[in-house]
Design a protein around this motif. Structure first.
Motif, short mmCIF file in Angstrom:
data_model
loop_
_atom_site.label_atom_id
_atom_site.label_comp_id
_atom_site.label_asym_id
_atom_site.label_seq_id
_atom_site.Cartn_x
_atom_site.Cartn_y
_atom_site.Cartn_z
N VAL A 56 -8.18 3.93 4.77
CA VAL A 56 -7.30 4.99 5.24
C VAL A 56 -7.92 6.34 4.86
N ALA A 57 -7.99 7.24 5.83
CA ALA A 57 -8.45 8.61 5.58
C ALA A 57 -7.25 9.54 5.52
N VAL A 58 -7.28 10.45 4.55
CA VAL A 58 -6.29 11.53 4.48
C VAL A 58 -7.05 12.84 4.67
N VAL A 59 -6.76 13.53 5.76
CA VAL A 59 -7.48 14.74 6.16
C VAL A 59 -6.57 15.94 5.96
N GLY A 60 -7.07 16.98 5.31
CA GLY A 60 -6.28 18.20 5.11
C GLY A 60 -6.49 19.19 6.22
N LEU A 61 -5.44 19.89 6.61
CA LEU A 61 -5.54 20.92 7.65
C LEU A 61 -4.60 22.07 7.27
N VAL A 62 -5.13 23.28 7.32
CA VAL A 62 -4.36 24.46 6.91
C VAL A 62 -4.32 25.47 8.05
N HIS A 93 -0.54 21.86 6.45
CA HIS A 93 0.36 22.95 6.06
C HIS A 93 0.32 24.01 7.15
N ILE A 94 0.88 23.65 8.30
CA ILE A 94 0.85 24.55 9.45
C ILE A 94 2.23 24.70 10.10
N GLY A 95 3.21 23.91 9.70
CA GLY A 95 4.56 23.99 10.27
C GLY A 95 4.82 22.88 11.26
N LEU A 145 2.43 18.89 -11.87
CA LEU A 145 2.10 18.07 -10.71
C LEU A 145 1.08 16.98 -11.04
N SER A 146 0.28 17.20 -12.06
CA SER A 146 -0.69 16.19 -12.45
C SER A 146 -0.03 14.95 -13.04
N GLN A 147 1.27 15.01 -13.25
CA GLN A 147 1.99 13.85 -13.78
C GLN A 147 2.66 13.03 -12.67
N PHE A 148 2.47 13.41 -11.41
CA PHE A 148 3.13 12.75 -10.30
C PHE A 148 2.32 11.60 -9.70
N GLY A 149 1.08 11.45 -10.09
CA GLY A 149 0.26 10.42 -9.46
C GLY A 149 -0.03 10.72 -8.00
N LEU A 150 -0.21 11.99 -7.66
CA LEU A 150 -0.49 12.37 -6.28
C LEU A 150 -1.88 11.88 -5.87
N ASP A 151 -1.97 11.47 -4.62
CA ASP A 151 -3.27 11.09 -4.05
C ASP A 151 -3.97 12.27 -3.39
N ALA A 152 -3.21 13.28 -2.96
CA ALA A 152 -3.80 14.47 -2.35
C ALA A 152 -2.72 15.51 -2.12
N MET A 153 -3.16 16.76 -2.01
CA MET A 153 -2.28 17.88 -1.68
C MET A 153 -2.99 18.78 -0.68
N ALA A 154 -2.27 19.22 0.34
CA ALA A 154 -2.82 20.19 1.28
C ALA A 154 -2.83 21.57 0.64
N LEU A 155 -3.74 22.40 1.08
CA LEU A 155 -3.84 23.77 0.59
C LEU A 155 -2.87 24.64 1.38
N GLY A 156 -1.82 25.15 0.73
CA GLY A 156 -0.82 25.96 1.40
C GLY A 156 -1.17 27.43 1.40
N ALA A 179 0.84 -1.20 0.00
CA ALA A 179 0.00 0.00 0.00
C ALA A 179 0.88 1.25 0.00
N LEU A 180 0.53 2.21 -0.84
CA LEU A 180 1.31 3.45 -0.96
C LEU A 180 0.40 4.64 -1.18
N LEU A 181 0.66 5.71 -0.43
CA LEU A 181 0.07 7.02 -0.68
C LEU A 181 1.18 7.96 -1.13
N THR A 182 0.88 8.80 -2.12
CA THR A 182 1.81 9.84 -2.57
C THR A 182 1.17 11.18 -2.27
N LEU A 183 1.80 11.97 -1.38
CA LEU A 183 1.16 13.16 -0.83
C LEU A 183 2.05 14.40 -0.98
N HIS A 184 1.38 15.55 -1.09
CA HIS A 184 2.06 16.85 -1.19
C HIS A 184 1.53 17.73 -0.06
N GLY A 185 2.46 18.27 0.76
CA GLY A 185 2.08 19.05 1.93
C GLY A 185 1.81 20.52 1.68
N GLY A 186 1.54 20.92 0.43
CA GLY A 186 1.12 22.29 0.15
C GLY A 186 2.25 23.23 -0.21
#
Length: 665
Positions: free
Chosen positions: A201-207, A250-252, A120-131, A92-99
């Motif tokens: 698995v849940a992936v939750v975004g937080l900004v 994306h909060i530090g 970025l649409s060529q990376f196969g990302l599963d989700a990205m946080a809003l930075g 199992a693999l998730l590919t994520l971007h932290g914003g």
């Protein structure tokens, strides 16, 4: 940690995806490949590595060699290799971007986010946080980006219902759900109808809850509290049977650690915003982060634990973490590391004019291939071709003429002590402050404002790049170094205001993993700050200004000084509250400076008031509208360009240090 992988990779095979022998029958292993704060860094950045083992014959730089790290094509090669490994091992693999994909290079300035959407649409990302930098343009342009990408953008604590541009953005979500069966991953659309027999698995975004205080254009969005939103969202997910939760934030890093200590039920936090390259890179002369990679934090219930990771910035590194859950969904193991993505080219000089010979090169590559945290990685040829064909020609044209040479790299660590720096920190931010002082006192500007400026001061977060050895061109300042189109401001501040500003902002950056963009650098002002309680408190032990006779003297609390800074700082944003407070008292006498149809024009400020978290300036007579035709508000970048063209044809660090941060032993 992971074994070294001595490949010039087209494929990687590491123990990250090794089959788990001896685990309990119902355990589940989740692999996460992650990046964050890539900031439109399509091209690699100059880098140095240092180690006694690198002192090869003929290397005049001793233990230090020069190469390049990262860039989107190199990051894509690494991403594809990790995805291929996971598929081969049925893991199992998730590919994520932290914003914060936006901002940071001339590519963004010219393409306003859409080049990022393409690449970025060529990376196969599963989700990205809003930075926060995703708000550097308008919500209309952000909505265009969110619609264009082929992965969801996450932000659980953002209410879009009142914003005309984002309320219909269906690809902006609070969280996403995935059902795993080995490497097979299926998005789950309905929390009320989870598939049986799968690992959910849940992936939750937080900004950032204080986004309006940091970002320039948040429209009519409402940002809820981080802790309360995280706990409420997780409680809801757990109530529906989801017992594996990844928080993509994306909060530090410091706020990630605090969040883990205040919220129950987070299994992993994949972070961004503070540019924290977590891990020990002392083997490369880059020091060791105060927080380790895959730091485990105990939740407030005293039982659960959260694993916290982050992967630096500027597409220089990629993180890889392996998380093992028991049958009840609790984390039993969390391990991994960040890997710097190096070019296969090495030089003995900062300007990259002298490549190593074959024997030297072989010795260096042998050393690198034995390290666990750096990899020689080829660029993805197709993505490099897309960048060079579709985006680079316009960028090269926009940079314009060469106006200076840069003999050596000038580093821009935000906080002194970070990124191999000494107690004086950035070489670049003091140059920016010096350019603002020089420009404000130049004859054309003095003809407009009529009074000499005593001091200039800037927040390092607005200085968006290091300066690499080589050529400096007339477009570099506006495209990469100072891209925010901020107008310059000159205002009258008491010595006590400056004392409060420096004390408050430096203190706020002392904790490990804190967002250090507010850290102040200055020209014709010098200070020493002594940390007295590690990560918590300190005091100013020196605060002086260089008077117009060239003599240093103590700053007097009751004396007013004319201070130049950009308007973002002058509005008191990102923790510069002391400047905002000063303008609530008589005598601040602020003026903003912008170009109107090519003519420098003064806009006297009559009041500064906060509406919610946003500071709004009122003007005497004509209001300054930076979006109006013929109005150019990027006078901070223009100041730097004029300074370099007129006074710094050899662009080097200033000879005298103005900032000293002495950390607690």
């Amino acid at each position: 940690m992971f074994p070294s992988r001595p490949l010039l990779v087209a494929t990687l095979c590491s123990l990250l995806f090794a089959c788990q022998q001896g685990k309990e029958e119902h355990s589940f292993v989740l692999n996460i490949a992650h990046m964050n704060d890539t900031h439109s860094q399509f091209d690699p950045v100059n880098a140095t590595i240092s180690n006694p083992a690198l002192n090869v014959d003929g290397n005049k730089q001793g233990d230090t060699l020069y190469t390049r790290f990262g860039g989107y094509p190199r990051l894509l090669t690494m991403t594809k290799a990790m995805q291929a490994d996971a598929q081969r091992q049925n893991q199992a693999l998730l590919t994520l971007h932290g914003g914060d994909a936006w901002q940071g290079s001339g590519y963004f300035k010219l393409n306003e986010g859409m080049a990022n959407a393409d690449l970025l649409s060529q990376f196969g990302l599963d989700a990205m946080a809003l930075g926060n930098h995703e708000f550097d343009l308008t919500n209309q342009k952000l909505a265009r980006f969110i619609k264009a990408v082929n992965f969801p953008v996450l932000a659980a604590n953002v209410d879009t219902s009142q914003d005309p541009d984002l309320k219909a953005a269906t690809n902006l979500k609070p969280y996403v759900l995935f059902a795993f069966d080995g490497n097979q991953k299926t998005p789950v659309a309905n929390l009320e109808n989870l598939p049986a027999g799968k690992q959910i698995v849940a992936v939750v975004g937080l900004v950032l809850e204080d986004m309006p205080d940091i970002a320039p254009n948040t429209g009519k969005l409402h940002f809820a509290k981080e802790v309360a939103t995280a706990q409420a969202t997780i409680d809801n997910l757990k109530a529906h049977g989801v017992n594996k939760v990844v928080l993509l934030t994306h909060i530090g890093n410091q706020r990630d650690l605090d969040l883990a200590a205040k919220v129950n039920g987070i299994d992993v936090i994949v972070g961004g915003h503070s540019h924290s390259l977590l891990g020990d890179f002392s083997n490369l002369g880059m020091g060791k982060s105060a927080t380790q990679y895959a730091q485990m934090v105990t939740n407030p219930d005293g039982v659960g634990e959260t694993c916290v990771v982050q992967a630096g910035a500027y597409a220089e590194a990629m993180g890889e973490v392996k998380v093992t859950f028991n049958g009840q969904g609790a984390v039993t193991e969390c391990d991994g590391n960040n890997t710097l993505l190096a070019s296969n080219d090495f030089y003995s000089d900062a300007a990259h004019q002298h490549p190593l010979g074959d024997d030297q090169h072989n010795k260096v590559t042998s050393f690198i291939d034995q390290q666990h945290n750096i990899e020689r990685v080829d660029e993805d040829a197709r993505l490099r071709g897309v960048i060079d064909s579709n985006y680079k020609p316009a960028l090269e044209k926009a940079f314009g003429k060469v106006i200076a040479s840069v003999p050596t790299d000038l580093a821009n660590p935000r906080r002194p002590g970070d990124d191999k720096s000494d107690e004086h920190g950035s070489d670049v931010a003091p140059l920016v402050a010096e350019s603002q002082y020089w420009w404000s006192n130049s004859a054309p500007v003095q003809a407009v404002i009529g009074k000499p400026v005593d001091i200039a001061i800037t927040a390092v977060g607005g200085v968006r790049a290091s300066i690499a050895a080589g050529e400096w061109r007339e477009g570099d300042a506006a495209l990469t170094l100072l891209p925010f189109k901020n107008q310059m401001s000159v205002l009258s501040l008491k010595g006590s205001d400056l004392r409060a500003l420096i004390s408050e902002t430096v203190t706020a950056t002392l904790p490990s993993g804190s967002h250090a963009g507010k850290f102040p650098y200055a020209s014709h002002l010098r200070y020493t700050f002594q940390e007295t309680d590690a990560g918590k408190a300190g005091k100013l032990t020196q605060l002086e200004w260089l008077n117009h006779n060239g003599q240093w003297q103590a700053l007097e609390d009751d004396v007013r000084y004319r201070v130049a800074m950009n308007a973002y700082c002058a509005n008191g944003n990102d923790g510069w509250d002391a400047v905002y407070r000063a303008q609530q008292q008589p005598g601040a006498e602020r003026v903003d400076l912008a170009l109107v149809n090519g003519t420098l024009t003064a806009f006297p400020v009559t009041a500064l008031q906060r509406e919610g978290d946003k500071a709004i300036a009122s003007y005497q007579g004509q209001a300054l509208d930076c979006k109006a035709d013929g109005v150019g508000c990027g006078t901070d970048a223009a100041a730097f360009t004029d300074y370099v063209r007129s006074a710094r044809s050899q662009l080097t660090a200033l000879p005298d240090e103005t900032v000293t941060l002495l950390r607690h032993p």
